[in-house]
Design an enzyme around this catalytic site. Structure first.
Site, mmCIF file in Angstrom:
data_model
loop_
_atom_site.group_PDB
_atom_site.id
_atom_site.type_symbol
_atom_site.label_atom_id
_atom_site.label_comp_id
_atom_site.label_asym_id
_atom_site.label_seq_id
_atom_site.Cartn_x
_atom_site.Cartn_y
_atom_site.Cartn_z
ATOM 1 N N LYS A 1 -12.427 8.368 11.462
ATOM 2 C CA LYS A 1 -11.187 7.701 11.302
ATOM 3 C C LYS A 1 -10.334 7.812 12.466
ATOM 4 C CE LYS A 1 -7.791 7.461 7.688
ATOM 5 N NZ LYS A 1 -7.359 8.092 6.339
ATOM 6 N N TRP B 1 7.920 -0.895 -3.096
ATOM 7 C CA TRP B 1 6.877 -1.748 -3.528
ATOM 8 C C TRP B 1 7.321 -2.893 -4.402
ATOM 9 C CZ3 TRP B 1 2.800 -1.944 -1.077
ATOM 10 C CH2 TRP B 1 2.209 -0.656 -0.420
ATOM 11 N N PRO C 1 3.912 -8.080 4.251
ATOM 12 C CA PRO C 1 4.919 -7.778 5.225
ATOM 13 C C PRO C 1 4.537 -6.246 5.833
ATOM 14 C CG PRO C 1 6.066 -7.125 3.178
ATOM 15 C CD PRO C 1 4.754 -7.932 2.828
ATOM 16 N N ASP D 1 8.629 -5.632 6.251
ATOM 17 C CA ASP D 1 9.092 -4.645 5.117
ATOM 18 C C ASP D 1 9.866 -3.888 5.764
ATOM 19 O OD1 ASP D 1 8.975 -3.034 3.045
ATOM 20 O OD2 ASP D 1 6.960 -1.964 3.497
ATOM 21 N N GLN E 1 -4.199 -1.385 -0.194
ATOM 22 C CA GLN E 1 -2.965 -1.916 -0.945
ATOM 23 C C GLN E 1 -3.088 -2.117 -2.135
ATOM 24 O OE1 GLN E 1 -0.087 -2.201 0.043
ATOM 25 N NE2 GLN E 1 -0.637 -1.452 2.277
ATOM 26 N N TRP F 1 0.468 -3.365 -2.863
ATOM 27 C CA TRP F 1 1.100 -4.590 -2.805
ATOM 28 C C TRP F 1 0.433 -5.634 -3.831
ATOM 29 C CZ3 TRP F 1 -0.357 -9.451 0.418
ATOM 30 C CH2 TRP F 1 0.839 -10.385 0.558
#
Length: 1160
Positions: free
Chosen positions: A706, A631, A48, A87, A669, A673
């Site tokens: 970046k 989380w 999410p 989320d 992640q 996650w």
RNA sequence: AGUCCCGUAGCUCAGUUGGUUAGAGCGCUACACUGAUAAUGUAGAGGUCAACGGUUCAAAUCCGUUCGGGACUACCA
């Protein structure tokens, strides 16, 4: 009407828009799921996103990756449900709300009620939902946005509570005291996520010191080795320990050594007190503090103030020998409240190294995570004292100040901030005045005194008391609170933990069954992380998140963990009965009714859950005020998205919708996650939560930096999609680099994809459509020529096509999309367009609808149609348009179609090999024609090429493809040369074979072989071996251990490429010349047709003015010219009036007048 | 500071279990082709395979060390 739509230009963004409208109109996404009802499911979980921030270009990347495999599996006939998710909890949302309202955490509950605050969070979190939906839609990511799971909804929370209760029942949930980052200035604990915000770790200069801990002698309770060593000295023995946080020294209760580290006892002189002492430190670090040259100095020669201090190594022992040794408390302000007798001893710590300090670590269990663990394991108490409320507390309070116990008559300390940064300028000035007062006992002239930090004063105190060995300033990275900019304190706090470490082995074991892309992340970063797993700190002292469903009484004797709304409702009733509550906020909730309405009549968030008081044994139970780590929310999503186990129980229990076949998210992640999914899956279901995972890299700008709004180099996803279209954008992202590598995003790369892939395909399709429409030909099952009866070229491209299907299937089934995309590109460009279509061109536009032509149509149609399917996962819009243009009657969408497996019977590798031969020879002959010394244009036919025959296979291969080769290079015949006298040969060692056989002699052998004469080569070929003299020995070289190539054919124009050699006969005979002229003439006529905008199918009448040099050429190639140009008549006339005719150059010498008209 | 990824032509990338001319596309230059034409073909220029050391008959490839870019983790005292 044309069967196959024709377009004037290729407009990818427009195609996407139109196809998107069709998808909506025809509900294609829904059908792609519903049409596969009952089929094998392919389970995908959506990680999410938070709609609190705007989507960026990197989301196009990650969503493309997710989409590809879901669409691919759908094409394979599987049913792929995919639920979107949001989320909604967490700190970033709290922050943006606070920023918007202009408040801080302290204001919550004061300026704004918790209730209002949470309402605001609920609004804010879905703020950019529409932008996310728009992006998802526009880029063609298929996920069910109508029924997303939302982490703040009561059903979701109820599932999470149930999971927590399961953990609780398994005794995997506990409350513990641990050291956590804590910001005294903000009065809150910080998560590691917060510490890792950019700029939080900053280099700071701290006062570091090596303190001296006096050993209690005799060392009767330690190992004999150490005791024996200590007996060699009569001086007091001190253990040296380094610290960068002197303020933790009053809380010291132990010293840690490494069991396997060697230590030495050194006699020396304290540089500050000038006392003769013996000190213990790691042997490895001896040189650092005691330069070898000083060993020669004599103690009796030492004078106060000498820079070089004498020393002598008295003995050696290892760390294990020191364990258990007792020492005197360094700063005896107060003793630990519990087990003071166990304090102040040497313990073992596996984290001790000799890279810094002294190889002995000062342990303050109240202020270090390692310290606390090691001390606990050794039974050493932390420095906790009893406070006014009879609670055990550390020597530093929650504001970051020393407690009153740390009261030093000369240096102050009590009531002072332990870090200088917490003080304001005024406070500092006031403190300085105080310091001047009490320090006059030590410093005679206090007028020049500047503020001394707590650290500095403690070091000073040690120095005064002869307990300091060294002091210096030390620069290191230290975390700061991102809100207050003040340094963080590591501080013991109460927290709820998940005992993840208990399932460490199982997690590691099951992790090995997960298909990781890239593999190294699974074994490396993730695997390492699991091996060093710590318990999961679940607590967060915040407002907007899922409340911990645990109620306790004040004595902490009664405890309840709630696992459902039903349970909570019953407990509240019980509490009401006990008189603790007056009404039940869940009164309207009907157990077993899973309707939306029933679940929207209450709120489980704070403050509502805080207001619930439960009852046990007559005691009031209050909710533990913490929220849980967000989380956990996302890691719980496989179950909570289904409202498991209250609904959809079988989907999980029977493993129908669990675990996922595939998930994908950013590599960041890994410990987010990916971990929480895995942890919950293993701990509660003893199962992986996902079978395959891709962790994709970052999207950087084209220079590899970046992307950030600040630098202005962030590509806007909507602009990009609008400009280039989603298909080209998606394709570029996948084909450019493996998804787990970082992508340097350069729009020029998308342009290239547009042209090279989509442009080529568009041209190829247009070509097909143009002629199929002219012929009125519609490809169908009924007019398919049997494959074996199709010409070589057709069978070849079909073979290539099936090979492509095989490759793409293998790669995509293996979650490796980049090689799949590149294989498609290669097929389209190198094979379909530049060979098949090029060589087939005249088959399409020449003459009537013959069987050959039908075969060509069917073949090209099949290639394009299958390509559309193969490309559908990557470029869903373009592929759909192409597929439907080709198969109008048959389908609503390529995404509803089934891709058959590659037809193994259609794959003919031998055919592919010989066609490659033709392609290579074609290149070679073209290159000879282009040479300066040759320079014969392609339209001029030539007589023959000669090719040396190297092996048996070669001739028969060549025979089958020679008509294609000869037509392509415009040459009449191929001649095979077998007798070796005609060409010069070259010989080379086969390194792979000979290297293994000869080893060291390889170099010499290679040189000897390269030096073979033509006779040597002939001999080798004749007898099949050659006896080579190497270093006096005879070594037999077999025929297969060398490679023999043709180097040159003397007297001819020759080209070679590896093993292939071709010679071109460049002589132009009269006939060839005439034919060449005829071709030139055809070309000029064709140009005129085009200039006059005649239709491709128009018949014409041609008149040519007579020219002696030309007449024969025309007459001898009369039919050829007519058929090529669709000339109904062709006349040579004595003269053409200048007005009507055009003068054309046929070559350097021949000019003629041409006149064409359309035949009516 | 640790772990992991990446470093090959101006750019984006291939390069099998180590094997001898290190490839492709784009870009650049030149030439050609012209019923696929906002295409296409051919040729050319362009490389110390980040650096150093090692293993080996043989290293872009295997092993060390270093440098550069990135991610994650981290108060190691």
């Amino acid at each position: 009407m044309n069967q196959y739509p024709e377009y004037s230009t290729l407009n990818l963004p427009k195609i996407a828009e139109e196809v998107l409208a069709d998808w909506d109109r025809l509900s294609v996404f829904e059908k792609s799921v519903s049409s596969r009802e009952g089929a094998t499911p392919f389970v995908f979980y959506e990680g999410p996103p938070s709609a609190n921030g705007m989507p960026g270009i990197h989301h196009v990347m990650s969503r493309t990756l997710k989409d590809i495999f879901c669409r691919w599996q759908t094409l394979q006939g599987k049913q792929v449900r995919r639920k979107a998710g949001w989320d909604t909890h967490g700190l970033p949302i709290e922050l943006s709300v606070e920023k918007e309202l202009g408040i801080t955490k302290e204001d919550i509950g004061k300026k704004i009620s918790v209730d209002e605050y949470n309402h605001k969070c609920r609004e804010t979190v879905m703020r950019y939902t529409d932008r996310w939906e728009a992006l998802t839609r526009q880029m063609g990511y298929w996920v069910d946005m109508q029924n997303p799971y939302i982490t703040y909804e009561n059903k979701y929370i109820e599932s999470v509570w149930w999971l927590l209760q399961q953990l609780y029942k398994k005794e995997l949930l506990y409350k513990g005291y641990t050291i956590q980052p804590y910001s005294p200035a903000a009065g809150t604990g910080l998560s590691s996520h917060e510490l890792n915000q950019p700029g939080c770790y900053r280099p700071v200069k701290d006062r570091s010191a090596i303190a001296m801990f006096r050993v209690k002698l005799p060392a009767n309770n330690t190992n004999k080795n150490a005791a024996a060593v200590f007996q060699t000295t009569t001086e007091p023995v001190y253990i040296l320990a380094w610290t960068t946080t002197p303020w933790t020294l009053p809380s010291n209760t132990a010293l840690a050594v490494g069991n396997k580290i060697q230590y030495v006892l050194v006699k020396t002189i304290n540089p500050f007190s000038h006392q003769v002492v013996s000190v213990v430190l790691a042997k490895d670090l001896l040189e650092k503090y005691f330069p070898a040259k000083n060993a020669e100095l004599k103690f009796e020669d030492y004078k106060t103030g000498d820079k070089n201090i004498p020393f002598a190594v008295l003995g050696e022992m290892n760390g294990a020998d020191l364990v258990g040794l007792r020492y005197e408390q360094l700063l005896p302000y107060v003793l630990p409240h519990e087990n003071p007798e166990a304090a102040f001893q040497v313990i073992a710590g596996d984290f001790v190294t000799t890279s810094d300090g002294t190889g002995i670590v000062h342990i303050a269990p109240t202020f270090g995570a390692d310290d606390m663990r090691a001390a606990k394991a050794a039974g050493v108490p932390p420095m906790l004292v009893m406070d006014e409320n009879e609670k055990l507390v550390p020597l530093v309070d929650l504001r970051g100040k020393f407690r009153s116990e740390v009261n030093d008559p000369q240096f102050g300390l009590a009531g002072e901030f332990v870090k200088e940064d917490y003080l304001s300028a005024e406070q500092k000035a006031a403190d300085l005045e105080k310091q001047k007062q009490y320090m006059q006992f030590i410093i005679s002239d206090t007028s020049k005194l500047s503020y001394l930090s707590v650290d500095e004063r403690i070091v000073l105190k040690l120095q005064n008391e002869g307990k300091l060995f060294k002091k210096e300033s030390y620069e290191h990275n230290y975390p700061h609170c991102w809100r207050t900019d003040k340094p963080v304190l590591y501080y013991p706090l109460d927290s709820w933990f998940i005992r993840a470490s208990a399932k460490k082995e199982r997690m590691a074991e099951l992790n090995q069954t997960i298909g990781w892309r890239p593999e190294s992340t699974g074994t490396g970063r993730f695997g390492e992380w699991l091996n060093n797993l710590q318990d999961w700190n679940l607590s967060r002292s915040r407002y907007w998140g899922i409340p911990l469903p645990i109620w306790r009484d004040e004595d902490e004797t009664e405890e309840l963990c709630i696992g459902s709304v039903e349970e909570l409702k019953a407990e509240i009733d019980r509490s009401i009965a006990a008189g603790f509550m007056t009404e039940n906020p869940l009164a309207k909730f009907t157990v077993g009714d899973f309707s939306k309405e029933n679940y929207e009549g209450f709120d489980l968030h704070r403050p509502y859950s805080d207001n619930i008081i439960l009852e046990r044994n007559g005691k009031k139970l209050f909710r533990e005020t913490d929220l849980i780590d967000v989380w956990f929310d996302s890691g719980a999503m496989p179950y909570a998205q289904l409202h498991y186990p209250f609904e959809n129980k079988a989907l999980v229990d029977e493993r129908k919708y669990f675990p996922a076949d595939y998930i994908a998210e950013g590599v960041d992640q890994t410990r987010g996650w990916f971990y929480t999914l895995h942890a919950i899956g293993v701990m509660l279901f003893d199962n992986v939560a996902y079978k395959n995972v891709i962790s994709n890299g970052l999207v950087l700008d084209k220079n590899g930096n970046k992307m950030s709004k600040r630098l202005g180099n962030a590509a806007d996803p909507f602009d990009t999609l609008n400009q280039y279209g989603p298909d080209a954008t998606r394709w570029y992202m996948i084909s450019n680099a493996d998804p787990w590598d970082n992508l340097k995003f350069d729009p020029a790369g998308i342009t290239e994809i547009q042209r090279s892939l989509f442009g080529t395909l568009y041209n190829t399709y247009s070509f097909f459509a143009l002629y199929a429409n002219i012929d009125g030909f519609v490809v169908s099952d009924k007019n398919q020529t049997e494959l074996s009866k199709r010409p070589e070229l057709d069978r070849w491209i079909i073979s290539k096509l099936n090979s492509l299907v095989k490759t793409v299937s293998e790669r995509l089934n293996d979650y490796d999309p980049t090689p799949a995309a590149r294989a498609i590109e290669d097929f389209v460009d190198a094979h379909l367009s530049n060979w098949y279509v090029r060589l087939s061109r005249r088959r399409f536009w020449k003459g009537e609808l013959t069987e050959d032509k039908q075969s060509a149509y069917a073949t090209l149609h099949e290639c394009l149609s299958t390509l559309a399917q193969l490309m559908a996962p990557f470029a869903p819009f373009f592929a759909d348009r192409l597929f439907r243009d080709l198969n109008a009657a048959a389908t609503e969408s390529v995404h509803l179609s089934l891709l058959p497996a590659a037809n193994a019977n259609a794959i003919d590798l031998e055919l592919e090999a010989r066609m490659e031969l033709a392609q290579q020879y074609s290149t070679l002959v073209h290159s000879i024609r282009k040479r300066k010394e040759v320079n014969i244009r392609a339209r001029q036919p030539l007589g023959r090429i000669m090719v040396p025959v190297l092996d048996e296979n070669f001739r028969s291969r060549m025979e089958q493809v020679k008509h294609l080769l000869l037509a392509e290079v415009n040459v009449k015949e191929v001649e095979y040369v077998t007798e070796s006298g005609v060409f010069v040969k070259k010989i080379k060692a086969n390194f792979q074979l000979l290297g293994k056989k000869l080893g060291k002699q390889m170099k010499a052998a290679a040189a000897a072989i390269a030096a073979f004469s033509q006779e040597d080569i002939a001999l080798l070929e004749q007898q099949g071996y050659f006896d080579l003299q190497l270093e006096g020995e005879t070594t037999r070289i077999e025929r297969n251990e060398v490679e023999i190539l043709v180097d040159d054919v003397p007297g001819w124009q020759v080209a070679t490429d590896g093993r292939l050699t071709v010679a071109l006969d460049t002589e132009i005979t009269e006939n060839l010349r005439a034919e060449g002229l005829a071709r030139e003439l055809v070309n000029r006529i064709q140009n005129m047709r085009k200039d006059k905008n005649f239709e491709v199918t128009d018949k014409i009448n041609v008149k040519i003015s007579a020219n002696q040099l030309l007449n024969a050429a025309v007459n001898n190639n009369f039919n050829y010219i007519c058929s090529e140009t669709l000339a109904a008549s062709l006349e040579i006339v004595p003269e053409l009036p200048e007005k009507e005719a055009i003068l054309v150059d046929l070559d350097e010498e021949i000019k003629t007048y041409l006149h064409i008209t359309k035949q009516n």
